[in-house]
Write a protein that holds these residues in place. Sequence first.
Motif, PDB file in Angstrom:
ATOM      1  N   MET A   1       0.843  -1.195   0.000  1.00  0.00           N
ATOM      2  CA  MET A   1       0.000   0.000   0.000  1.00  0.00           C
ATOM      3  C   MET A   1       0.876   1.242   0.000  1.00  0.00           C
ATOM      4  O   MET A   1       0.525   2.268   0.580  1.00  0.00           O
ATOM      5  N   GLY A   2       2.036   1.151  -0.620  1.00  0.00           N
ATOM      6  CA  GLY A   2       2.893   2.309  -0.750  1.00  0.00           C
ATOM      7  C   GLY A   2       2.238   3.366  -1.618  1.00  0.00           C
ATOM      8  O   GLY A   2       1.322   3.072  -2.397  1.00  0.00           O
ATOM      9  N   PRO A   3       2.686   4.601  -1.541  1.00  0.00           N
ATOM     10  CA  PRO A   3       2.027   5.692  -2.269  1.00  0.00           C
ATOM     11  C   PRO A   3       2.014   5.500  -3.777  1.00  0.00           C
ATOM     12  O   PRO A   3       1.024   5.854  -4.438  1.00  0.00           O
ATOM     13  N   ASN A   4       3.064   4.952  -4.350  1.00  0.00           N
ATOM     14  CA  ASN A   4       3.101   4.776  -5.804  1.00  0.00           C
ATOM     15  C   ASN A   4       2.239   3.607  -6.251  1.00  0.00           C
ATOM     16  O   ASN A   4       1.641   3.649  -7.329  1.00  0.00           O
ATOM     17  N   ALA A   5       2.161   2.558  -5.424  1.00  0.00           N
ATOM     18  CA  ALA A   5       1.270   1.440  -5.732  1.00  0.00           C
ATOM     19  C   ALA A   5      -0.182   1.891  -5.677  1.00  0.00           C
ATOM     20  O   ALA A   5      -1.001   1.515  -6.526  1.00  0.00           O
ATOM     21  N   VAL A   6      -0.515   2.694  -4.675  1.00  0.00           N
ATOM     22  CA  VAL A   6      -1.874   3.231  -4.554  1.00  0.00           C
ATOM     23  C   VAL A   6      -2.188   4.117  -5.754  1.00  0.00           C
ATOM     24  O   VAL A   6      -3.285   4.038  -6.338  1.00  0.00           O
ATOM     25  N   ARG A   7      -1.241   4.942  -6.140  1.00  0.00           N
ATOM     26  CA  ARG A   7      -1.429   5.829  -7.293  1.00  0.00           C
ATOM     27  C   ARG A   7      -1.700   5.038  -8.564  1.00  0.00           C
ATOM     28  O   ARG A   7      -2.615   5.374  -9.340  1.00  0.00           O
ATOM     29  N   MET A   8      -0.927   3.972  -8.789  1.00  0.00           N
ATOM     30  CA  MET A   8      -1.121   3.170  -9.987  1.00  0.00           C
ATOM     31  C   MET A   8      -2.481   2.477  -9.976  1.00  0.00           C
ATOM     32  O   MET A   8      -3.198   2.450 -10.984  1.00  0.00           O
ATOM     33  N   MET A   9      -2.857   1.914  -8.814  1.00  0.00           N
ATOM     34  CA  MET A   9      -4.123   1.187  -8.741  1.00  0.00           C
ATOM     35  C   MET A   9      -5.308   2.122  -8.892  1.00  0.00           C
ATOM     36  O   MET A   9      -6.298   1.789  -9.550  1.00  0.00           O
ATOM     37  N   GLU A  10      -5.221   3.298  -8.296  1.00  0.00           N
ATOM     38  CA  GLU A  10      -6.297   4.271  -8.444  1.00  0.00           C
ATOM     39  C   GLU A  10      -6.464   4.668  -9.909  1.00  0.00           C
ATOM     40  O   GLU A  10      -7.585   4.795 -10.411  1.00  0.00           O
ATOM     41  N   TYR A  11      -5.356   4.850 -10.595  1.00  0.00           N
ATOM     42  CA  TYR A  11      -5.417   5.233 -12.004  1.00  0.00           C
ATOM     43  C   TYR A  11      -6.034   4.110 -12.831  1.00  0.00           C
ATOM     44  O   TYR A  11      -6.888   4.349 -13.693  1.00  0.00           O
ATOM     45  N   ALA A  12      -5.600   2.879 -12.571  1.00  0.00           N
ATOM     46  CA  ALA A  12      -6.111   1.744 -13.334  1.00  0.00           C
ATOM     47  C   ALA A  12      -7.615   1.562 -13.118  1.00  0.00           C
ATOM     48  O   ALA A  12      -8.372   1.333 -14.062  1.00  0.00           O
ATOM     49  N   MET A  13      -8.051   1.683 -11.865  1.00  0.00           N
ATOM     50  CA  MET A  13      -9.474   1.507 -11.578  1.00  0.00           C
ATOM     51  C   MET A  13     -10.294   2.650 -12.178  1.00  0.00           C
ATOM     52  O   MET A  13     -11.410   2.426 -12.675  1.00  0.00           O
ATOM     53  N   ALA A  14      -9.753   3.855 -12.143  1.00  0.00           N
ATOM     54  CA  ALA A  14     -10.456   4.977 -12.767  1.00  0.00           C
ATOM     55  C   ALA A  14     -10.595   4.774 -14.266  1.00  0.00           C
ATOM     56  O   ALA A  14     -11.567   5.235 -14.883  1.00  0.00           O
ATOM     57  N   SER A  15      -9.638   4.059 -14.858  1.00  0.00           N
ATOM     58  CA  SER A  15      -9.671   3.814 -16.306  1.00  0.00           C
ATOM     59  C   SER A  15     -10.839   2.932 -16.719  1.00  0.00           C
ATOM     60  O   SER A  15     -11.303   3.009 -17.860  1.00  0.00           O
ATOM     61  N   VAL A  16     -11.307   2.075 -15.809  1.00  0.00           N
ATOM     62  CA  VAL A  16     -12.398   1.149 -16.153  1.00  0.00           C
ATOM     63  C   VAL A  16     -13.692   1.529 -15.454  1.00  0.00           C
ATOM     64  O   VAL A  16     -14.638   0.742 -15.415  1.00  0.00           O
ATOM     65  N   ASP A  17     -13.749   2.735 -14.912  1.00  0.00           N
ATOM     66  CA  ASP A  17     -14.973   3.203 -14.286  1.00  0.00           C
ATOM     67  C   ASP A  17     -15.991   3.581 -15.357  1.00  0.00           C
ATOM     68  O   ASP A  17     -15.629   3.904 -16.488  1.00  0.00           O
ATOM     69  N   GLY A  18     -17.246   3.529 -14.981  1.00  0.00           N
ATOM     70  CA  GLY A  18     -18.300   3.948 -15.898  1.00  0.00           C
ATOM     71  C   GLY A  18     -18.711   2.888 -16.910  1.00  0.00           C
ATOM     72  O   GLY A  18     -19.408   3.201 -17.883  1.00  0.00           O
ATOM     73  N   LEU A  19     -18.308   1.633 -16.706  1.00  0.00           N
ATOM     74  CA  LEU A  19     -18.650   0.556 -17.641  1.00  0.00           C
ATOM     75  C   LEU A  19     -19.808  -0.299 -17.144  1.00  0.00           C
ATOM     76  O   LEU A  19     -20.145  -1.300 -17.752  1.00  0.00           O
ATOM     77  N   GLY A  20     -20.403   0.109 -16.032  1.00  0.00           N
ATOM     78  CA  GLY A  20     -21.518  -0.658 -15.482  1.00  0.00           C
ATOM     79  C   GLY A  20     -21.081  -1.892 -14.722  1.00  0.00           C
ATOM     80  O   GLY A  20     -21.859  -2.827 -14.555  1.00  0.00           O
ATOM     81  N   LEU A  21     -19.838  -1.911 -14.244  1.00  0.00           N
ATOM     82  CA  LEU A  21     -19.299  -3.065 -13.549  1.00  0.00           C
ATOM     83  C   LEU A  21     -19.286  -2.838 -12.046  1.00  0.00           C
ATOM     84  O   LEU A  21     -19.216  -1.709 -11.570  1.00  0.00           O
ATOM     85  N   THR A  22     -19.323  -3.940 -11.296  1.00  0.00           N
ATOM     86  CA  THR A  22     -19.071  -3.874  -9.870  1.00  0.00           C
ATOM     87  C   THR A  22     -17.576  -3.638  -9.661  1.00  0.00           C
ATOM     88  O   THR A  22     -16.779  -3.706 -10.601  1.00  0.00           O
ATOM     89  N   VAL A  23     -17.201  -3.382  -8.426  1.00  0.00           N
ATOM     90  CA  VAL A  23     -15.785  -3.207  -8.125  1.00  0.00           C
ATOM     91  C   VAL A  23     -15.017  -4.473  -8.480  1.00  0.00           C
ATOM     92  O   VAL A  23     -13.900  -4.407  -9.027  1.00  0.00           O
ATOM     93  N   ASP A  24     -15.598  -5.635  -8.201  1.00  0.00           N
ATOM     94  CA  ASP A  24     -14.930  -6.893  -8.558  1.00  0.00           C
ATOM     95  C   ASP A  24     -14.754  -7.012 -10.067  1.00  0.00           C
ATOM     96  O   ASP A  24     -13.720  -7.485 -10.552  1.00  0.00           O
ATOM     97  N   GLY A  25     -15.773  -6.593 -10.813  1.00  0.00           N
ATOM     98  CA  GLY A  25     -15.673  -6.633 -12.269  1.00  0.00           C
ATOM     99  C   GLY A  25     -14.615  -5.693 -12.798  1.00  0.00           C
ATOM    100  O   GLY A  25     -13.872  -6.026 -13.727  1.00  0.00           O
ATOM    101  N   MET A  26     -14.515  -4.512 -12.206  1.00  0.00           N
ATOM    102  CA  MET A  26     -13.467  -3.559 -12.596  1.00  0.00           C
ATOM    103  C   MET A  26     -12.088  -4.139 -12.288  1.00  0.00           C
ATOM    104  O   MET A  26     -11.157  -4.049 -13.097  1.00  0.00           O
ATOM    105  N   LEU A  27     -11.979  -4.770 -11.108  1.00  0.00           N
ATOM    106  CA  LEU A  27     -10.701  -5.365 -10.708  1.00  0.00           C
ATOM    107  C   LEU A  27     -10.322  -6.510 -11.644  1.00  0.00           C
ATOM    108  O   LEU A  27      -9.136  -6.720 -11.929  1.00  0.00           O
TER     109      LEU A  27
END
Length: 220
Positions: free
Chosen positions: A107-133
């Motif tokens: 949960m380092g700052p750069n790992a969090v930054r990368m994961m937040e960016y990746a999840m934001a990239s697949v937001d808005g597709l009508g998926l659950t969090v598990d589906g986005m992951l």
Amino acid sequence: MPGREPALDYEAITGAAIALADLDGLDAVSMRKIADRVDSGTMSLYRYVNGKDDLIELMYDSALGELELAEHPVADWRTELAELARRSRRLCHRHPWISRIGQRPTMGPNAVRMMEYAMASVDGLGLTVDGMLDLVSTTMHFTQGYVQAELTEAEARRRTGTDEATWREVVAPYLKELLGDGRHPYLGRIIAEADNDAHPDVVFERRLAMVLEGLAHGLP
């Protein structure tokens, strides 16, 4: 004051560890060697890290800081994940030791930054969090596996001192004997027909596109 040890910080210790790992691999990293690089006593390092496991977490997160990411995704999800995969692959080639430790649950700052960016990239597709992951993890796991295969092949060539052409020449008699009875038709076709000279970048892009296309078919 004479004999006073130089000031240490996490950045100096982590940078020395990464330099060692880049040069000689993860197994070469030790507290003693790091202490030599930062001109300090070995025991002084333990004021900052508890040991090698903690150090690896710092190294991994520090390396992730090299990923160039915009503040927010600006393109469609496939474009964003594809570019993240490419940059992650290049990062692993700069630091081959990353492929040995895989996707760290850090949960380092750069790992969090990368994961937040990746999840934001697949937001808005009508998926659950598990589906986005699922979209993010599948793409990144493919990338990690592809890089591991690349690095394993490169290490084999380094260890044996042979290039692709020499390797084919050496194993040709064995393959001829193995495939001569026709019991392995698909392997025979791979040897005879596959484009073994295709650049790894070309193969990566082709297979990455297949992964993303498959993920797209699973969207609601």
